[in-house]
Enzyme design. Structure first.
Site, PDB file in Angstrom:
ATOM      1  N   SER A 139      50.640   2.877 -35.844  1.00 15.80           N
ATOM      2  CA  SER A 139      50.945   4.265 -36.190  1.00 15.80           C
ATOM      3  C   SER A 139      51.135   4.437 -37.693  1.00 15.80           C
ATOM      4  CB  SER A 139      52.211   4.700 -35.456  1.00 15.80           C
ATOM      5  OG  SER A 139      52.534   6.034 -35.785  1.00 15.80           O
ATOM      6  N   ASN A 159      56.180   1.320 -48.304  1.00 16.91           N
ATOM      7  CA  ASN A 159      55.929   2.750 -48.168  1.00 16.91           C
ATOM      8  C   ASN A 159      57.211   3.473 -47.766  1.00 16.91           C
ATOM      9  OD1 ASN A 159      55.700   4.372 -45.397  1.00 16.91           O
ATOM     10  ND2 ASN A 159      55.264   2.204 -44.932  1.00 16.91           N
ATOM     11  N   ILE A 175      56.848   7.089 -46.640  1.00 15.89           N
ATOM     12  CA  ILE A 175      56.114   8.348 -46.427  1.00 15.89           C
ATOM     13  C   ILE A 175      57.079   9.379 -45.837  1.00 15.89           C
ATOM     14  CG2 ILE A 175      54.136   9.432 -45.250  1.00 15.89           C
ATOM     15  CD1 ILE A 175      53.157   7.226 -47.070  1.00 15.89           C
ATOM     16  N   ASN A 190      59.030   5.871 -31.544  1.00 19.18           N
ATOM     17  CA  ASN A 190      59.336   5.252 -32.825  1.00 19.18           C
ATOM     18  C   ASN A 190      60.843   5.352 -33.003  1.00 19.18           C
ATOM     19  OD1 ASN A 190      59.778   4.594 -35.467  1.00 19.18           O
ATOM     20  ND2 ASN A 190      58.321   6.055 -36.341  1.00 19.18           N
ATOM     21  N   CYS A 250      64.573   5.777 -36.223  1.00 15.54           N
ATOM     22  CA  CYS A 250      65.085   7.089 -36.604  1.00 15.54           C
ATOM     23  C   CYS A 250      66.607   7.009 -36.527  1.00 15.54           C
ATOM     24  CB  CYS A 250      64.555   8.161 -35.659  1.00 15.54           C
ATOM     25  SG  CYS A 250      64.799   7.744 -33.929  1.00 15.54           S
ATOM     26  N   GLY A 266      52.253  -5.467 -44.226  1.00 15.28           N
ATOM     27  CA  GLY A 266      51.155  -6.286 -44.725  1.00 15.28           C
ATOM     28  C   GLY A 266      51.390  -7.769 -44.487  1.00 15.28           C
ATOM     29  N   GLY A 301      52.075  -6.578 -37.587  1.00 14.03           N
ATOM     30  CA  GLY A 301      52.750  -7.009 -38.808  1.00 14.03           C
ATOM     31  C   GLY A 301      51.794  -7.886 -39.598  1.00 14.03           C
ATOM     32  N   THR A 306      48.497  -1.923 -42.052  1.00 12.57           N
ATOM     33  CA  THR A 306      48.198  -1.834 -43.490  1.00 12.57           C
ATOM     34  C   THR A 306      46.772  -2.246 -43.829  1.00 12.57           C
ATOM     35  OG1 THR A 306      50.519  -2.230 -43.997  1.00 12.57           O
ATOM     36  CG2 THR A 306      48.948  -2.701 -45.751  1.00 12.57           C
TER      37      THR A 306
HETATM   38  C1  LIG Z   1      51.642   3.923 -44.829  1.00  8.50           C
HETATM   39  C2  LIG Z   1      52.340   3.551 -43.557  1.00  8.50           C
HETATM   40  C3  LIG Z   1      52.794   4.548 -42.706  1.00  8.50           C
HETATM   41  C4  LIG Z   1      53.444   4.200 -41.509  1.00  8.50           C
HETATM   42  N1  LIG Z   1      53.850   5.198 -40.672  1.00  8.50           N
HETATM   43  C5  LIG Z   1      54.392   4.880 -39.466  1.00  8.50           C
HETATM   44  C6  LIG Z   1      54.721   5.894 -38.530  1.00  8.50           C
HETATM   45  O1  LIG Z   1      54.520   7.088 -38.744  1.00  8.50           O
HETATM   46  N2  LIG Z   1      55.266   5.494 -37.333  1.00  8.50           N
HETATM   47  C7  LIG Z   1      55.479   4.174 -37.011  1.00  8.50           C
HETATM   48  O2  LIG Z   1      55.951   3.883 -35.904  1.00  8.50           O
HETATM   49  N3  LIG Z   1      55.155   3.190 -37.884  1.00  8.50           N
HETATM   50  C8  LIG Z   1      54.615   3.525 -39.087  1.00  8.50           C
HETATM   51  N4  LIG Z   1      54.257   2.513 -39.956  1.00  8.50           N
HETATM   52  C9  LIG Z   1      54.487   1.109 -39.580  1.00  8.50           C
HETATM   53  C10 LIG Z   1      53.239   0.481 -38.967  1.00  8.50           C
HETATM   54  O3  LIG Z   1      52.842   1.186 -37.794  1.00  8.50           O
HETATM   55  C11 LIG Z   1      53.459  -1.006 -38.625  1.00  8.50           C
HETATM   56  O4  LIG Z   1      54.478  -1.097 -37.639  1.00  8.50           O
HETATM   57  C12 LIG Z   1      53.883  -1.848 -39.818  1.00  8.50           C
HETATM   58  O5  LIG Z   1      53.267  -1.384 -41.004  1.00  8.50           O
HETATM   59  C13 LIG Z   1      53.559  -3.337 -39.640  1.00  8.50           C
HETATM   60  O6  LIG Z   1      52.182  -3.570 -39.468  1.00  8.50           O
HETATM   61  P1  LIG Z   1      51.171  -3.903 -40.715  1.00  8.50           P
HETATM   62  O7  LIG Z   1      51.841  -4.950 -41.539  1.00  8.50           O
HETATM   63  O8  LIG Z   1      49.898  -4.342 -40.085  1.00  8.50           O
HETATM   64  O9  LIG Z   1      51.019  -2.618 -41.469  1.00  8.50           O
HETATM   65  C14 LIG Z   1      53.633   2.837 -41.165  1.00  8.50           C
HETATM   66  C15 LIG Z   1      53.166   1.840 -42.038  1.00  8.50           C
HETATM   67  C16 LIG Z   1      52.521   2.172 -43.208  1.00  8.50           C
HETATM   68  C17 LIG Z   1      52.030   1.071 -44.109  1.00  8.50           C
END
Ligand SMILES: Cc1cc2nc3c(=O)[nH]c(=O)nc-3n(C[C@H](O)[C@H](O)[C@H](O)COP(=O)(O)O)c2cc1C
Length: 301
Positions: A20, A68, A70, A126, A129, A215, A241, A264
């Site tokens: 997400s 991040n 956001i 999620n 929160c 990342g 992750g 990521t």
């Molecule tokens: C830019 C960005 C926005 C994200 N927004 C959300 C989100 O809206 N809801 C959520 O559950 N996780 C969000 N995440 C977390 C990712 O879904 C994921 O759990 C986390 O980044 C670990 O995976 P990765 O290392 O492959 O990114 C966000 C991550 C990134 C980098």
């Protein structure tokens, strides 16, 4: 070769999805084979009302990852259902809709709205929160996690997935609380609270002061957390992750995840989820596996 995965009564054609917030609502790309072949799509988290998100700067690059903040920028669930969901449904890919809320009541209201909208595969909560007391996140409290999962589960006509934060002492305790309250799956992990400082300005490089690290930098910790959790819960785990390639995804599956999400790395290589899917199938062929179940949790001790 059977690579389909079940969560509750939902069936996903393959175990590869997107995390997400890293896939957006990019309707223009929905016709691409990269999208149509996904096991599931998990769009950006939506909240009851529209949110504008955090002030800039919202992202910064760090060694082997990014931070991040956001802030769940989204149009609100009604606009999401009216304007974003139809195009997502047209892809034919099972949809896992990520929701977050400021209260348990709002989680329930949103779930009812998704029940009415129809056409989705599962709801992901999620839980990063704030809890009612605001001192901790919902997923930092086993009790708060159990309460919200239980309330959503009571009304949801779709399987309920609890997405956990890794910012806890023992993530398995939270996963067990979610499972005990009826969660059909656990999604893990969200980002790690982190900071990076601009030493010239002596200010945080993130407008929100802190942000979430994601990342490859977090992958070994995420894999360990999935492995520990898989040993304790019976429901499927969606692992994520720092997945960049097949081998990274295999680590999560062997550790015990039933599905994997690329997050990521979508920003670096949008084709990564498909390459991971092809790679998992090749690995299964090489290892003479005919069912993904032979791979899931196959770690030797
Ligand atoms: C830019 C960005 C926005 C994200 N927004 C959300 C989100 O809206 N809801 C959520 O559950 N996780 C969000 N995440 C977390 C990712 O879904 C994921 O759990 C986390 O980044 C670990 O995976 P990765 O290392 O492959 O990114 C966000 C991550 C990134 C980098």
């Amino acid at each position: 070769m059977n690579i389909s995965v079940e969560i509750g009564n939902a069936v996903f054609p393959n175990p590869v999805t997107v995390a997400s917030g890293t896939f957006g609502h990019a309707e223009d790309f929905y016709q691409l084979e990269e999208v149509k072949k996904l096991g599931a799509i998990v769009p950006k988290t939506v909240t009851l009302r529209a949110q504008t998100g955090n002030p800039p700067k919202r992202i910064c690059e760090t060694p082997a990852g990014m931070i991040n903040a956001i802030g769940i920028e989204n149009p609100g669930i009604d606009v999401f259902i009216r304007e974003k969901l139809p195009a997502l449904k047209k892809t034919g890919v099972p949809l896992i809709i990520s929701i977050s809320a400021h209260s348990d009541d709002d989680f329930v209201v949103m779930t009812e709205k998704l029940n009415a909208a129809g056409g989705i595969a599962a709801v992901e909560l999620n839980l990063s929160c704030p809890n009612l007391q605001k001192k901790v996140l919902v997923a930092q409290s086993a009790e708060a996690t159990a309460t919200v999962v239980g309330r959503v589960k009571k009304v949801s006509k779709y399987p309920v997935i609890a997405k956990l934060t890794p910012n806890v002492t023992d993530i398995t305790a939270i996963a067990l609380a979610a499972e005990g309250a009826g969660a059909d799956a656990i999604s893990m992990v969200n980002t790690f609270v982190a900071m990076a400082i601009d030493v010239t300005k002596r200010r945080s490089r993130i407008g929100n002061f802190t942000g979430g690290l994601s990342g490859p930098a977090i992958r070994p910790i995420a894999v360990r957390m999935v492995c520990e959790t898989a040993a304790r819960v019976k429901v499927p785990i969606i692992g994520m992750g720092g997945i960049t390639c097949t081998n990274d995804a295999l680590e999560f599956l062997i550790a015990g995840a039933s599905m994997v999400a690329v997050g990521t790395y979508n920003f670096v290589n949008p084709r990564a989820p498909l390459e991971v899917l092809e790679g998992i199938q090749a690995y299964m062929r090489d290892n003479k596996m005919s069912d993904i179940k032979e791979l899931i949790g196959s770690i030797r001790r």
